[in-house]
Design a protein around this motif. Structure first.
Motif, mmCIF file in Angstrom:
data_model
loop_
_atom_site.group_PDB
_atom_site.id
_atom_site.type_symbol
_atom_site.label_atom_id
_atom_site.label_comp_id
_atom_site.label_asym_id
_atom_site.label_seq_id
_atom_site.Cartn_x
_atom_site.Cartn_y
_atom_site.Cartn_z
ATOM 1 N N LEU A 51 6.709 6.221 1.204
ATOM 2 C CA LEU A 51 6.947 6.440 2.627
ATOM 3 C C LEU A 51 6.811 7.926 2.963
ATOM 4 N N ILE A 52 7.430 8.770 2.120
ATOM 5 C CA ILE A 52 7.362 10.221 2.347
ATOM 6 C C ILE A 52 5.924 10.707 2.201
ATOM 7 N N GLY A 53 5.252 10.222 1.151
ATOM 8 C CA GLY A 53 3.890 10.669 0.895
ATOM 9 C C GLY A 53 2.920 10.231 1.976
ATOM 10 N N HIS A 54 3.111 9.006 2.495
ATOM 11 C CA HIS A 54 2.174 8.481 3.485
ATOM 12 C C HIS A 54 2.362 9.147 4.844
ATOM 13 N N THR A 55 3.632 9.279 5.237
ATOM 14 C CA THR A 55 3.886 9.830 6.572
ATOM 15 C C THR A 55 3.955 11.355 6.542
ATOM 16 N N GLY A 56 4.273 11.942 5.376
ATOM 17 C CA GLY A 56 4.444 13.388 5.314
ATOM 18 C C GLY A 56 5.776 13.826 5.876
ATOM 19 N N ARG A 57 6.591 12.842 6.319
ATOM 20 C CA ARG A 57 7.912 13.180 6.881
ATOM 21 C C ARG A 57 8.947 13.274 5.767
ATOM 22 N N GLY A 58 9.891 14.163 5.955
ATOM 23 C CA GLY A 58 10.979 14.279 4.986
ATOM 24 C C GLY A 58 10.534 14.914 3.684
ATOM 25 N N ASP A 121 -8.720 10.242 5.765
ATOM 26 C CA ASP A 121 -9.315 10.218 7.111
ATOM 27 C C ASP A 121 -10.540 9.305 7.133
ATOM 28 N N SER A 122 -11.335 9.354 6.061
ATOM 29 C CA SER A 122 -12.517 8.477 6.002
ATOM 30 C C SER A 122 -12.086 7.024 6.008
ATOM 31 N N ALA A 123 -11.045 6.724 5.231
ATOM 32 C CA ALA A 123 -10.561 5.347 5.167
ATOM 33 C C ALA A 123 -10.139 4.882 6.554
ATOM 34 N N ARG A 124 -9.466 5.797 7.291
ATOM 35 C CA ARG A 124 -9.014 5.456 8.625
ATOM 36 C C ARG A 124 -10.245 5.284 9.539
ATOM 37 N N GLY A 131 -1.626 -0.120 6.508
ATOM 38 C CA GLY A 131 -1.245 -0.884 5.315
ATOM 39 C C GLY A 131 -2.372 -0.906 4.300
ATOM 40 N N GLN A 132 -3.603 -1.089 4.786
ATOM 41 C CA GLN A 132 -4.749 -1.101 3.867
ATOM 42 C C GLN A 132 -4.958 0.266 3.231
ATOM 43 N N ILE A 133 -4.746 1.325 4.024
ATOM 44 C CA ILE A 133 -4.911 2.681 3.467
ATOM 45 C C ILE A 133 -3.929 2.874 2.322
ATOM 46 N N VAL A 134 -2.671 2.458 2.553
ATOM 47 C CA VAL A 134 -1.670 2.624 1.500
ATOM 48 C C VAL A 134 -2.065 1.813 0.272
ATOM 49 N N ARG A 135 -2.396 0.510 0.496
ATOM 50 C CA ARG A 135 -2.628 -0.372 -0.645
ATOM 51 C C ARG A 135 -3.937 -0.078 -1.379
#
Lengths: 245, 228
Positions: A51-58, A121-124, A131-135
Protein backbone atom coordinates in the motif's frame (compact mmCIF):
# COMPACT_ATOMS: atom_id res chain seq x y z
CA UNK A 1 40.59 -26.31 18.81
CA UNK A 2 39.94 -29.09 21.30
CA UNK A 3 36.87 -27.19 22.36
CA UNK A 4 35.58 -27.32 18.82
CA UNK A 5 36.11 -31.08 18.67
CA UNK A 6 34.29 -31.42 21.99
CA UNK A 7 31.42 -29.40 20.58
CA UNK A 8 31.14 -31.64 17.51
CA UNK A 9 31.39 -34.70 19.74
CA UNK A 10 28.52 -33.23 21.75
CA UNK A 11 26.41 -32.71 18.63
CA UNK A 12 26.96 -36.26 17.36
CA UNK A 13 26.57 -37.89 20.76
CA UNK A 14 23.68 -40.37 20.30
CA UNK A 15 22.23 -39.19 23.62
CA UNK A 16 21.68 -35.73 22.09
CA UNK A 17 20.30 -36.92 18.76
CA UNK A 18 16.96 -38.00 20.20
CA UNK A 19 14.74 -37.79 23.28
CA UNK A 20 12.72 -34.88 24.70
CA UNK A 21 15.83 -32.68 25.08
CA UNK A 22 17.57 -33.81 21.90
CA UNK A 23 18.69 -31.72 18.98
CA UNK A 24 15.80 -32.73 16.63
CA UNK A 25 13.11 -31.56 19.07
CA UNK A 26 14.86 -28.25 19.72
CA UNK A 27 15.46 -27.75 16.00
CA UNK A 28 11.78 -28.36 15.24
CA UNK A 29 10.83 -25.89 18.00
CA UNK A 30 13.19 -23.31 16.61
CA UNK A 31 11.88 -23.77 13.07
CA UNK A 32 8.23 -23.77 14.16
CA UNK A 33 8.60 -20.52 16.09
CA UNK A 34 10.55 -18.90 13.26
CA UNK A 35 8.09 -19.96 10.57
CA UNK A 36 5.04 -18.91 12.60
CA UNK A 37 6.58 -15.50 13.25
CA UNK A 38 7.56 -15.04 9.60
CA UNK A 39 4.02 -15.87 8.46
CA UNK A 40 2.36 -13.54 10.97
CA UNK A 41 4.77 -10.70 10.21
CA UNK A 42 4.29 -11.17 6.45
CA UNK A 43 0.51 -11.15 6.70
CA UNK A 44 0.70 -7.81 8.49
CA UNK A 45 3.64 -6.16 6.74
CA UNK A 46 3.38 -7.17 3.06
CA UNK A 47 -0.06 -5.65 2.32
CA UNK A 48 0.88 -2.55 4.31
CA UNK A 49 4.20 -2.24 2.48
CA UNK A 50 2.50 -2.68 -0.89
CA UNK A 51 0.00 0.00 0.00
CA UNK A 52 2.81 2.40 0.95
CA UNK A 53 4.86 1.49 -2.11
CA UNK A 54 1.95 1.80 -4.54
CA UNK A 55 0.51 5.05 -3.26
CA UNK A 56 3.77 6.59 -2.02
CA UNK A 57 1.82 7.75 1.04
CA UNK A 58 3.18 7.26 4.52
CA UNK A 59 6.61 6.59 3.11
CA UNK A 60 8.52 8.89 5.45
CA UNK A 61 6.68 7.36 8.38
CA UNK A 62 7.62 3.86 7.22
CA UNK A 63 11.25 4.84 6.65
CA UNK A 64 11.64 6.37 10.10
CA UNK A 65 9.77 3.43 11.64
CA UNK A 66 12.03 0.83 10.03
CA UNK A 67 15.08 2.94 10.88
CA UNK A 68 13.97 3.56 14.44
CA UNK A 69 13.38 -0.11 15.12
CA UNK A 70 17.07 -0.75 14.64
CA UNK A 71 17.68 1.14 17.87
CA UNK A 72 15.32 -1.14 19.79
CA UNK A 73 17.33 -3.68 21.79
CA UNK A 74 15.91 -7.11 20.98
CA UNK A 75 16.80 -8.60 24.36
CA UNK A 76 15.06 -5.78 26.19
CA UNK A 77 11.94 -6.15 24.07
CA UNK A 78 11.84 -9.92 24.67
CA UNK A 79 12.16 -9.45 28.42
CA UNK A 80 9.64 -6.65 28.70
CA UNK A 81 7.01 -8.68 26.82
CA UNK A 82 7.86 -11.74 28.91
CA UNK A 83 7.46 -9.81 32.16
CA UNK A 84 4.15 -8.52 30.87
CA UNK A 85 2.69 -11.80 29.58
CA UNK A 86 4.55 -14.29 31.73
CA UNK A 87 6.93 -17.09 30.76
CA UNK A 88 5.70 -19.06 27.78
CA UNK A 89 5.52 -19.13 24.04
CA UNK A 90 3.26 -16.09 23.47
CA UNK A 91 5.72 -13.47 24.69
CA UNK A 92 8.61 -14.50 22.40
CA UNK A 93 6.28 -14.77 19.41
CA UNK A 94 4.87 -11.28 19.95
CA UNK A 95 8.34 -9.81 20.45
CA UNK A 96 9.66 -11.58 17.37
CA UNK A 97 6.74 -10.43 15.21
CA UNK A 98 7.40 -6.85 16.28
CA UNK A 99 11.05 -7.25 15.27
CA UNK A 100 10.28 -8.99 11.97
CA UNK A 101 7.73 -6.47 10.68
CA UNK A 102 10.16 -3.60 9.83
CA UNK A 103 12.43 -5.56 7.43
CA UNK A 104 9.45 -7.18 5.66
CA UNK A 105 7.73 -3.80 5.38
CA UNK A 106 10.91 -2.23 4.03
CA UNK A 107 11.30 -5.06 1.51
CA UNK A 108 7.72 -4.68 0.32
CA UNK A 109 7.69 -0.93 -0.19
CA UNK A 110 11.27 -0.55 -1.40
CA UNK A 111 10.53 -3.28 -3.97
CA UNK A 112 7.78 -1.10 -5.40
CA UNK A 113 9.90 2.02 -5.18
CA UNK A 114 12.87 0.57 -6.99
CA UNK A 115 10.72 0.26 -10.11
CA UNK A 116 11.32 2.90 -12.75
CA UNK A 117 8.31 5.22 -12.62
CA UNK A 118 8.21 5.18 -16.42
CA UNK A 119 7.44 1.46 -16.35
CA UNK A 120 4.43 2.10 -14.14
CA UNK A 121 3.34 5.11 -16.17
CA UNK A 122 3.53 2.97 -19.32
CA UNK A 123 1.41 0.31 -17.67
CA UNK A 124 -1.14 2.97 -16.78
CA UNK A 125 -0.94 4.40 -20.30
CA UNK A 126 -1.77 1.07 -21.95
CA UNK A 127 -4.95 1.04 -19.87
CA UNK A 128 -4.15 -1.19 -16.91
CA UNK A 129 -6.31 -0.60 -13.86
CA UNK A 130 -4.58 0.15 -10.55
CA UNK A 131 -5.22 -3.42 -9.43
CA UNK A 132 -3.65 -4.78 -12.61
CA UNK A 133 -0.63 -2.50 -12.20
CA UNK A 134 -0.09 -3.82 -8.69
CA UNK A 135 -0.61 -7.48 -9.62
CA UNK A 136 1.05 -7.63 -13.03
CA UNK A 137 3.77 -4.98 -12.84
CA UNK A 138 4.68 -3.94 -9.34
CA UNK A 139 4.47 -7.25 -7.49
CA UNK A 140 6.60 -9.25 -9.99
CA UNK A 141 9.19 -6.49 -10.36
CA UNK A 142 9.33 -5.87 -6.62
CA UNK A 143 9.60 -9.55 -5.71
CA UNK A 144 13.43 -9.76 -5.46
CA UNK A 145 13.51 -6.91 -2.94
CA UNK A 146 10.57 -8.38 -1.02
CA UNK A 147 12.44 -11.68 -0.78
CA UNK A 148 15.44 -9.63 0.39
CA UNK A 149 13.29 -8.18 3.16
CA UNK A 150 12.02 -11.63 4.13
CA UNK A 151 15.64 -12.78 4.11
CA UNK A 152 16.79 -10.21 6.65
CA UNK A 153 13.62 -10.76 8.68
CA UNK A 154 14.32 -14.50 8.80
CA UNK A 155 17.89 -13.92 9.94
CA UNK A 156 16.64 -11.57 12.61
CA UNK A 157 14.03 -14.13 13.70
CA UNK A 158 16.47 -17.06 13.85
CA UNK A 159 18.94 -14.95 15.83
CA UNK A 160 16.37 -13.59 18.24
CA UNK A 161 14.62 -16.96 18.64
CA UNK A 162 17.95 -18.12 20.08
CA UNK A 163 17.81 -15.34 22.64
CA UNK A 164 14.15 -16.12 23.24
CA UNK A 165 14.98 -19.19 25.30
CA UNK A 166 16.21 -16.73 27.91
CA UNK A 167 12.50 -16.29 28.64
CA UNK A 168 11.72 -19.98 28.18
CA UNK A 169 10.82 -20.27 24.50
CA UNK A 170 12.77 -23.47 23.89
CA UNK A 171 14.50 -23.96 20.57
CA UNK A 172 18.21 -24.28 19.90
CA UNK A 173 18.97 -21.46 22.31
CA UNK A 174 18.16 -23.92 25.12
CA UNK A 175 21.53 -25.64 24.64
CA UNK A 176 23.32 -22.30 24.96
CA UNK A 177 21.53 -21.30 28.15
CA UNK A 178 21.69 -24.75 29.77
CA UNK A 179 25.40 -24.83 28.92
CA UNK A 180 25.83 -21.35 30.35
CA UNK A 181 24.16 -22.25 33.64
CA UNK A 182 26.07 -25.51 34.10
CA UNK A 183 29.36 -24.10 32.79
CA UNK A 184 29.29 -26.68 30.01
CA UNK A 185 31.18 -24.84 27.29
CA UNK A 186 31.00 -27.66 24.73
CA UNK A 187 27.20 -27.65 24.94
CA UNK A 188 27.10 -23.85 24.53
CA UNK A 189 29.42 -24.10 21.56
CA UNK A 190 27.40 -26.96 20.06
CA UNK A 191 24.20 -24.91 20.36
CA UNK A 192 25.92 -21.91 18.81
CA UNK A 193 27.24 -23.93 15.88
CA UNK A 194 23.78 -25.37 15.24
CA UNK A 195 22.21 -21.90 15.20
CA UNK A 196 24.95 -20.59 12.90
CA UNK A 197 24.42 -23.52 10.53
CA UNK A 198 20.67 -22.88 10.52
CA UNK A 199 21.19 -19.18 9.81
CA UNK A 200 23.62 -19.85 6.97
CA UNK A 201 21.33 -22.46 5.40
CA UNK A 202 18.38 -20.07 5.48
CA UNK A 203 20.62 -17.35 4.03
CA UNK A 204 21.59 -19.68 1.19
CA UNK A 205 18.00 -20.67 0.44
CA UNK A 206 16.87 -17.05 0.34
CA UNK A 207 19.83 -16.00 -1.82
CA UNK A 208 18.84 -18.67 -4.33
CA UNK A 209 15.18 -17.71 -4.13
CA UNK A 210 16.05 -14.07 -4.66
CA UNK A 211 17.81 -14.95 -7.92
CA UNK A 212 14.97 -17.22 -9.08
CA UNK A 213 12.14 -14.73 -8.65
CA UNK A 214 13.59 -12.08 -10.96
CA UNK A 215 10.99 -11.89 -13.77
CA UNK A 216 12.08 -13.39 -17.11
CA UNK A 217 11.69 -10.08 -18.91
CA UNK A 218 14.13 -8.43 -16.54
CA UNK A 219 16.64 -11.26 -16.81
CA UNK A 220 16.52 -11.08 -20.62
CA UNK A 221 17.33 -7.39 -20.51
CA UNK A 222 19.99 -7.58 -17.86
CA UNK A 223 22.93 -7.38 -20.28
CA UNK A 224 21.69 -4.16 -21.81
CA UNK A 225 20.76 -2.84 -18.35
CA UNK A 226 17.55 -1.38 -19.70
CA UNK A 227 16.01 -1.06 -16.24
CA UNK A 228 16.75 2.56 -15.50
CA UNK A 229 17.25 3.44 -11.86
CA UNK A 230 14.41 4.63 -9.69
CA UNK A 231 13.72 8.31 -9.70
CA UNK A 232 12.88 8.22 -6.02
CA UNK A 233 15.55 8.19 -3.38
CA UNK A 234 16.61 4.69 -2.25
CA UNK A 235 16.16 4.20 1.47
CA UNK A 236 19.20 2.94 3.37
CA UNK A 237 18.14 -0.41 4.76
CA UNK A 238 20.46 -2.05 7.21
CA UNK A 239 21.36 -5.20 5.38
CA UNK A 240 24.37 -5.88 3.22
CA UNK A 241 22.51 -8.63 1.41
CA UNK A 242 19.84 -6.67 -0.34
CA UNK A 243 19.92 -5.97 -4.05
CA UNK A 244 20.65 -2.45 -5.10
CA UNK A 245 19.50 -2.80 -8.65
CA UNK B 1 9.81 5.25 38.64
CA UNK B 2 11.17 4.99 42.20
CA UNK B 3 13.57 2.32 41.06
CA UNK B 4 15.01 4.64 38.43
CA UNK B 5 15.53 7.50 40.89
CA UNK B 6 17.12 5.25 43.50
CA UNK B 7 19.43 3.62 40.98
CA UNK B 8 20.51 6.58 38.87
CA UNK B 9 24.22 6.02 39.66
CA UNK B 10 23.90 2.39 38.50
CA UNK B 11 22.21 3.44 35.25
CA UNK B 12 24.93 6.04 34.73
CA UNK B 13 27.67 3.49 35.27
CA UNK B 14 26.04 0.96 32.92
CA UNK B 15 25.64 3.70 30.31
CA UNK B 16 29.35 4.47 30.48
CA UNK B 17 30.21 0.78 30.18
CA UNK B 18 27.82 0.56 27.25
CA UNK B 19 29.45 3.54 25.58
CA UNK B 20 32.90 2.03 26.08
CA UNK B 21 31.75 -1.10 24.23
CA UNK B 22 29.90 0.79 21.46
CA UNK B 23 32.40 3.43 20.35
CA UNK B 24 35.36 1.16 19.39
CA UNK B 25 33.32 -1.05 17.00
CA UNK B 26 31.78 2.01 15.30
CA UNK B 27 35.17 3.69 14.79
CA UNK B 28 36.96 0.47 13.84
CA UNK B 29 34.35 -0.64 11.33
CA UNK B 30 34.48 2.76 9.62
CA UNK B 31 38.28 2.84 9.49
CA UNK B 32 38.59 -0.75 8.24
CA UNK B 33 35.76 -0.43 5.72
CA UNK B 34 37.40 2.35 3.74
CA UNK B 35 40.33 0.23 2.41
CA UNK B 36 38.14 -2.88 2.11
CA UNK B 37 35.43 -0.93 0.32
CA UNK B 38 38.04 0.53 -2.01
CA UNK B 39 39.32 -2.94 -2.87
CA UNK B 40 35.75 -4.19 -3.33
CA UNK B 41 34.96 -1.30 -5.65
CA UNK B 42 38.21 -1.45 -7.59
CA UNK B 43 38.29 -5.11 -8.58
CA UNK B 44 35.27 -7.01 -9.81
CA UNK B 45 36.49 -10.35 -8.46
CA UNK B 46 37.30 -9.06 -4.98
CA UNK B 47 33.91 -7.34 -4.86
CA UNK B 48 32.04 -10.61 -5.35
CA UNK B 49 34.20 -12.58 -2.92
CA UNK B 50 34.35 -9.88 -0.24
CA UNK B 51 30.65 -9.07 -0.31
CA UNK B 52 29.67 -12.75 -0.21
CA UNK B 53 31.96 -13.49 2.73
CA UNK B 54 30.78 -10.40 4.60
CA UNK B 55 27.15 -11.22 3.82
CA UNK B 56 27.60 -14.65 5.38
CA UNK B 57 29.39 -13.09 8.34
CA UNK B 58 26.47 -10.76 8.87
CA UNK B 59 24.15 -13.78 8.80
CA UNK B 60 25.73 -15.24 11.93
CA UNK B 61 23.48 -14.48 14.92
CA UNK B 62 25.07 -12.35 17.62
CA UNK B 63 24.83 -14.62 20.66
CA UNK B 64 26.37 -17.66 18.90
CA UNK B 65 29.09 -15.43 17.47
CA UNK B 66 29.91 -14.17 20.96
CA UNK B 67 30.27 -17.77 22.10
CA UNK B 68 32.33 -18.96 19.13
CA UNK B 69 34.72 -15.97 19.03
CA UNK B 70 36.65 -16.84 22.22
CA UNK B 71 37.95 -20.09 20.74
CA UNK B 72 39.16 -18.21 17.64
CA UNK B 73 40.65 -15.27 19.55
CA UNK B 74 41.84 -17.22 22.57
CA UNK B 75 40.05 -14.80 24.88
CA UNK B 76 37.98 -15.62 27.93
CA UNK B 77 34.33 -16.55 27.40
CA UNK B 78 33.13 -13.42 29.21
CA UNK B 79 35.76 -11.05 27.90
CA UNK B 80 34.38 -7.75 26.60
CA UNK B 81 36.88 -7.89 23.69
CA UNK B 82 34.57 -10.51 22.15
CA UNK B 83 31.77 -7.95 21.97
CA UNK B 84 34.04 -5.35 20.37
CA UNK B 85 35.31 -7.84 17.76
CA UNK B 86 31.86 -9.27 17.00
CA UNK B 87 30.28 -5.85 16.55
CA UNK B 88 33.22 -4.64 14.47
CA UNK B 89 32.68 -7.62 12.17
CA UNK B 90 28.99 -6.77 11.80
CA UNK B 91 29.87 -3.13 11.24
CA UNK B 92 32.37 -4.04 8.52
CA UNK B 93 29.83 -6.36 6.91
CA UNK B 94 27.42 -3.44 6.57
CA UNK B 95 29.94 -0.71 5.81
CA UNK B 96 32.07 -2.36 3.12
CA UNK B 97 29.11 -2.67 0.80
CA UNK B 98 28.08 0.93 1.49
CA UNK B 99 31.65 2.18 0.98
CA UNK B 100 32.03 0.23 -2.24
CA UNK B 101 28.70 1.54 -3.58
CA UNK B 102 29.53 5.08 -2.47
CA UNK B 103 32.93 5.07 -4.18
CA UNK B 104 31.37 3.46 -7.24
CA UNK B 105 28.77 6.21 -7.48
CA UNK B 106 31.38 8.95 -7.90
CA UNK B 107 30.90 10.03 -11.50
CA UNK B 108 33.72 8.95 -13.78
CA UNK B 109 33.69 12.43 -15.36
CA UNK B 110 34.78 13.86 -12.02
CA UNK B 111 37.46 11.23 -11.48
CA UNK B 112 38.81 11.83 -14.96
CA UNK B 113 38.79 15.62 -14.48
CA UNK B 114 40.74 15.16 -11.25
CA UNK B 115 43.26 12.98 -13.05
CA UNK B 116 43.51 15.56 -15.82
CA UNK B 117 44.15 18.26 -13.21
CA UNK B 118 47.18 16.28 -12.13
CA UNK B 119 45.91 14.46 -9.02
CA UNK B 120 47.83 11.28 -8.32
CA UNK B 121 45.57 8.25 -7.63
CA UNK B 122 46.39 8.56 -3.92
CA UNK B 123 45.51 12.26 -3.56
CA UNK B 124 42.55 11.83 -5.87
CA UNK B 125 41.17 9.18 -3.53
CA UNK B 126 41.54 11.36 -0.43
CA UNK B 127 40.60 14.72 -1.95
CA UNK B 128 38.00 13.81 -4.56
CA UNK B 129 36.55 10.31 -4.30
CA UNK B 130 36.26 10.01 -0.51
CA UNK B 131 34.71 13.46 0.11
CA UNK B 132 32.19 12.87 -2.67
CA UNK B 133 31.33 9.48 -1.19
CA UNK B 134 31.02 11.16 2.23
CA UNK B 135 27.25 11.63 2.51
CA UNK B 136 26.57 7.97 1.63
CA UNK B 137 29.29 6.85 4.05
CA UNK B 138 27.64 8.96 6.74
CA UNK B 139 24.29 7.29 6.08
CA UNK B 140 25.98 3.90 6.34
CA UNK B 141 27.86 4.58 9.55
CA UNK B 142 24.68 5.93 11.14
CA UNK B 143 23.00 2.58 10.49
CA UNK B 144 26.04 0.78 11.92
CA UNK B 145 26.12 3.02 15.00
CA UNK B 146 22.47 2.55 15.89
CA UNK B 147 22.51 -1.23 15.43
CA UNK B 148 25.81 -1.51 17.32
CA UNK B 149 24.43 0.29 20.35
CA UNK B 150 21.40 -1.99 20.45
CA UNK B 151 23.44 -5.17 19.86
CA UNK B 152 25.83 -4.47 22.74
CA UNK B 153 23.01 -5.44 25.10
CA UNK B 154 23.10 -9.07 23.90
CA UNK B 155 26.42 -9.57 25.71
CA UNK B 156 24.52 -9.19 29.00
CA UNK B 157 23.23 -12.78 28.90
CA UNK B 158 26.89 -13.86 29.09
CA UNK B 159 27.49 -11.42 31.95
CA UNK B 160 29.33 -8.77 29.91
CA UNK B 161 28.64 -5.39 31.52
CA UNK B 162 26.44 -2.97 29.58
CA UNK B 163 22.94 -1.50 29.79
CA UNK B 164 21.80 -5.02 28.85
CA UNK B 165 22.49 -6.10 32.44
CA UNK B 166 19.49 -4.00 33.43
CA UNK B 167 17.35 -6.31 31.25
CA UNK B 168 18.66 -9.57 32.68
CA UNK B 169 18.67 -8.27 36.23
CA UNK B 170 15.19 -6.83 35.78
CA UNK B 171 13.91 -10.20 34.57
CA UNK B 172 15.45 -12.11 37.45
CA UNK B 173 14.17 -9.70 40.07
CA UNK B 174 10.91 -9.01 38.24
CA UNK B 175 11.39 -5.23 38.11
CA UNK B 176 9.66 -3.86 35.01
CA UNK B 177 10.99 -0.35 35.67
CA UNK B 178 14.57 -1.61 35.46
CA UNK B 179 14.02 -3.24 32.05
CA UNK B 180 12.20 -0.16 30.78
CA UNK B 181 14.97 2.10 32.07
CA UNK B 182 17.50 -0.05 30.23
CA UNK B 183 15.54 0.17 27.01
CA UNK B 184 15.05 3.92 27.24
CA UNK B 185 18.72 4.44 28.06
CA UNK B 186 19.85 2.22 25.15
CA UNK B 187 17.60 3.96 22.65
CA UNK B 188 18.60 7.39 23.98
CA UNK B 189 22.27 6.48 23.67
CA UNK B 190 21.72 5.28 20.09
CA UNK B 191 19.92 8.50 19.16
CA UNK B 192 22.63 10.57 20.86
CA UNK B 193 25.43 8.88 18.92
CA UNK B 194 23.37 9.20 15.75
CA UNK B 195 22.94 12.94 16.36
CA UNK B 196 26.67 13.29 17.07
CA UNK B 197 27.44 11.61 13.73
CA UNK B 198 25.06 13.94 11.89
CA UNK B 199 26.76 16.91 13.54
CA UNK B 200 30.18 15.54 12.65
CA UNK B 201 28.99 15.11 9.08
CA UNK B 202 27.88 18.75 8.92
CA UNK B 203 31.22 19.92 10.27
CA UNK B 204 33.27 17.76 7.93
CA UNK B 205 31.07 18.10 4.86
CA UNK B 206 29.64 21.63 4.79
CA UNK B 207 29.07 21.27 1.03
CA UNK B 208 26.56 18.45 1.51
CA UNK B 209 23.98 20.97 2.74
CA UNK B 210 25.00 23.73 0.39
CA UNK B 211 24.37 21.63 -2.73
CA UNK B 212 20.63 22.07 -2.60
CA UNK B 213 20.76 25.87 -2.39
CA UNK B 214 23.33 26.14 -5.14
CA UNK B 215 21.31 23.91 -7.43
CA UNK B 216 18.14 25.92 -6.81
CA UNK B 217 20.10 29.10 -7.43
CA UNK B 218 21.45 27.60 -10.61
CA UNK B 219 17.96 26.70 -11.77
CA UNK B 220 16.76 30.19 -10.85
CA UNK B 221 19.60 31.71 -12.83
CA UNK B 222 18.82 29.54 -15.85
CA UNK B 223 15.15 30.50 -15.50
CA UNK B 224 16.11 34.20 -15.41
CA UNK B 225 18.42 33.75 -18.37
CA UNK B 226 15.65 32.05 -20.30
CA UNK B 227 13.20 34.84 -19.42
CA UNK B 228 15.48 37.67 -20.50
Amino acid sequence: MNLLIDAFAWIFDPAHLGGPNGIPIRLVQHLTISLAVLVIASVIAIPLGYLIGHTGRGRSLAVSLTGGFRALPTLGLLIIVALWLGIGIEAPIIALVVLAIPPVLAGAYSGFEAIDRRTIDSARAVGMTEGQIVRKVEVPLGLPLLIGGLRSATLQIIATATLADYVGAGGLGRFIFVGLKSNDYSQMLAGSLLVIALALISEGIFALLQKLVVPRGVVANQNADVRTPSSRRVAVVGSPTEERK
Amino acid sequence: MNWVIENLPLIGQRTLEHLALSIPPIVLSFVLSVPLGWVANRYRLSRGVLLTVLGLLYAIPSLPLLIVLPIILGTGARDSINVVVALTLYGIALMVRTTSDALGSVSSDISQSATAMGFSPWTRFWKVDLPLAGPVLLAGIRVVAVSTVSLVTVGAVLGIKSLGLLFTDGLQRNIVAEVLAGMVATIALALLIDAALVLLGRLLMPWARATRTSSTRRSRLTAEAAAS
